[in-house]
Design a protein around this motif. Structure first.
Motif, PDB file in Angstrom:
ATOM      1  N   ALA A 126      -4.821  10.075  -0.998  1.00 39.69           N
ATOM      2  CA  ALA A 126      -5.265  10.292   0.387  1.00 39.69           C
ATOM      3  C   ALA A 126      -5.894  11.674   0.530  1.00 39.69           C
ATOM      4  N   LEU A 171       0.852  -1.185   0.000  1.00 39.45           N
ATOM      5  CA  LEU A 171       0.000   0.000   0.000  1.00 39.45           C
ATOM      6  C   LEU A 171       0.893   1.243   0.000  1.00 39.45           C
ATOM      7  N   THR A 172       0.636   2.146  -0.931  1.00 40.66           N
ATOM      8  CA  THR A 172       1.328   3.434  -0.905  1.00 40.66           C
ATOM      9  C   THR A 172       0.295   4.505  -1.177  1.00 40.66           C
ATOM     10  N   GLY A 173       0.711   5.733  -1.049  1.00 36.97           N
ATOM     11  CA  GLY A 173      -0.243   6.788  -1.335  1.00 36.97           C
ATOM     12  C   GLY A 173       0.380   8.157  -1.269  1.00 36.97           C
ATOM     13  N   ASP A 174      -0.390   9.127  -1.705  1.00 37.96           N
ATOM     14  CA  ASP A 174       0.033  10.530  -1.650  1.00 37.96           C
ATOM     15  C   ASP A 174      -1.149  11.391  -1.270  1.00 37.96           C
ATOM     16  N   ARG A 175      -0.859  12.472  -0.565  1.00 37.48           N
ATOM     17  CA  ARG A 175      -1.887  13.479  -0.317  1.00 37.48           C
ATOM     18  C   ARG A 175      -2.028  14.325  -1.581  1.00 37.48           C
ATOM     19  N   GLN A 189      -3.790   6.773   9.023  1.00 44.92           N
ATOM     20  CA  GLN A 189      -2.857   6.102   8.109  1.00 44.92           C
ATOM     21  C   GLN A 189      -2.671   4.631   8.496  1.00 44.92           C
ATOM     22  N   ASP A 207      -5.475   2.943   6.915  1.00 41.13           N
ATOM     23  CA  ASP A 207      -5.216   2.751   5.476  1.00 41.13           C
ATOM     24  C   ASP A 207      -4.408   1.474   5.244  1.00 41.13           C
ATOM     25  N   ILE A 208      -3.339   1.365   6.039  1.00 41.19           N
ATOM     26  CA  ILE A 208      -2.387   0.268   5.801  1.00 41.19           C
ATOM     27  C   ILE A 208      -2.993  -1.081   6.196  1.00 41.19           C
ATOM     28  N   TYR A 216      -3.766  12.005  12.253  1.00 42.15           N
ATOM     29  CA  TYR A 216      -3.667  11.364  10.937  1.00 42.15           C
ATOM     30  C   TYR A 216      -2.793  10.097  10.922  1.00 42.15           C
ATOM     31  N   GLN A 260       8.569   8.846   6.603  1.00 42.74           N
ATOM     32  CA  GLN A 260       7.306   8.206   6.973  1.00 42.74           C
ATOM     33  C   GLN A 260       7.510   7.002   7.909  1.00 42.74           C
ATOM     34  N   MET A 291      -3.118   4.698  -3.010  1.00 47.20           N
ATOM     35  CA  MET A 291      -4.206   5.503  -2.466  1.00 47.20           C
ATOM     36  C   MET A 291      -3.985   6.992  -2.693  1.00 47.20           C
ATOM     37  N   GLN A 307      -6.682  12.740   4.176  1.00 49.40           N
ATOM     38  CA  GLN A 307      -5.477  13.194   4.878  1.00 49.40           C
ATOM     39  C   GLN A 307      -5.084  14.597   4.392  1.00 49.40           C
ATOM     40  N   VAL A 335       5.163  -1.391   2.813  1.00 50.92           N
ATOM     41  CA  VAL A 335       4.786  -0.006   2.545  1.00 50.92           C
ATOM     42  C   VAL A 335       6.011   0.755   2.035  1.00 50.92           C
ATOM     43  N   VAL A 352       7.819   3.768   1.297  1.00 51.09           N
ATOM     44  CA  VAL A 352       7.679   5.197   1.638  1.00 51.09           C
ATOM     45  C   VAL A 352       9.045   5.824   1.827  1.00 51.09           C
TER      46      VAL A 352
END
Ligand code: TRP
Length: 338
Positions: free
Chosen positions: A45, A8-12, A138, A141-142, A134, A156, A43, A48, A150, A152
């Motif tokens: 986010a 799982l990864t993501g960005d705001r 998070q 999320d994970i 947050y 992080q 994701m 977030q 993850v 990151v």
């Protein structure tokens, strides 16, 4: 269920993504996706992002589609990776509520990432409660996707530590359901790219970034304005390559290492001008960015199609997250009505 590892990864979504994101994470995500060794969830986010942008929802709404285009442009393939939108997965909010009881306020206050960000963002006494917690969201999320891995940035890592604590705490109180994630940090050398002005970080607020969506002219202008070596005044002067942003970028983006070594030697000796070396860097960068730009333009012609990709990805993600929530609720004994 396959026994593949789950990423799982993501960005705001607070703006467009730049080449720092590309080098630091996007490139790596594409590599992991194409390795076939993982099931990947990516994701956007948006919730977030709203934790410190509550008064500017339009910015988040616009950035969401920009980030989606950036993902698709760099080669994240919706057939291979699931791209999802955080706010469209209600189970995440519910998990967050349950996890909040397992975390103390003082533990959150000590989270180094949050501490640094609170300083940077100048909240003063008015840190939004949603921002403060947050890391817990998070963790939701994970764990909702039972992510094992993850990828990151090192900044992080405290998020992962906080997640692992929540997982251990939950599993020991209610029984084994959640999976402890591990970080995946890109190999050394990747992951760090200074801003155009030589600042250690590339960021929107410093106005020192090259965006994946910048057109060729804009990239060229930015390259020509880059920070080099302030002591290298005349072409014949010997110059420094350490801390010289142009050479740092060449190290990262030019596959022809021999050529870079050659240029460095010439520059240090004297006789190689900044304009010439910047023109060369521009060619190298355009070659990397051209295919990304072309793909971005193609997707941008069909924005409803991009929203459809996000909708389909979110639907797929909901199935997984709802299953985890069901297991969590059962373990907690909150399944009163069966
Ligand atoms: N915190 C990440 C960022 O600053 C975004 C994010 C949200 C994330 N949820 C995540 C990253 C889960 C990895 C895993 O952009």
């Amino acid at each position: 269920m396959s026994n593949k590892k789950i990423i799982l990864t993501g960005d705001r979504p607070t703006g467009k993504l730049h080449i720092g994101h590309y080098v630091g994470s996007l490139q790596n995500r594409v590599k992991l996706q194409n390795s076939g060794d993982y099931e990947s969830f990516i994701m956007i986010a948006d919730q977030q992002a709203l934790t410190d942008n509550a008064r500017d929802p339009e910015k988040i709404r616009n950035s969401l589609i920009q980030v989606a285009l950036d993902y698709l442009a760099v080669g994240i393939d919706p057939e291979k990776s699931t791209i999802l939108v955080q706010s469209q997965i209600p189970a995440l909010s519910e998990l967050t509520m349950h996890y909040l009881n397992l975390v103390s306020v003082s533990r959150l206050e000590r989270n180094p990432t949050v501490k640094t960000e609170i300083k940077q963002k100048n909240f003063g006494q008015s840190v939004p409660a949603g921002f403060f917690i947050y890391p817990v969201s998070q963790a939701a999320d994970i764990t909702a996707f039972k992510a094992t891995t993850v990828p990151v940035g090192e900044d992080q890592e405290p998020m992962l530590e906080q997640t692992r604590e929540i997982v251990r705490s939950f599993n020991s109180i209610y029984g084994d359901v959640l999976v402890e994630p591990e970080g995946y940090f890109p190999p050394e050398g990747e992951g760090r790219i200074p801003g155009l002005d030589g600042n250690a970080k590339m960021s929107k607020s410093l106005n020192n970034a090259i965006y994946l969506s910048d057109d060729a002219d804009t990239v060229q202008k930015k390259v020509m304005s880059m920070y080099t070596d302030p002591t290298h005044i005349h072409v014949e002067d010997p110059g420094h390559v350490e801390g010289n942003t142009v050479f740092t970028y060449l190290d990262i983006f030019d596959d022809d290492k021999e050529k870079v070594a050659d240029l460095k030697a010439q520059y240090q000796h004297g006789g190689l001008g900044d304009v010439k070396i910047k023109r060369y860097l521009n060619d190298v960068l355009q070659a990397v960015l051209d295919p990304i730009r072309t793909r971005r333009e193609q997707y941008a012609q069909d924005i409803p199609g991009v929203y459809k990709i996000l909708k389909d990805g979110s639907e797929k993600a909901n199935v997984v997250a709802n299953q985890t929530l069901k297991e969590v609720v059962e373990k907690m004994g909150l399944n009163y009505f069966g």
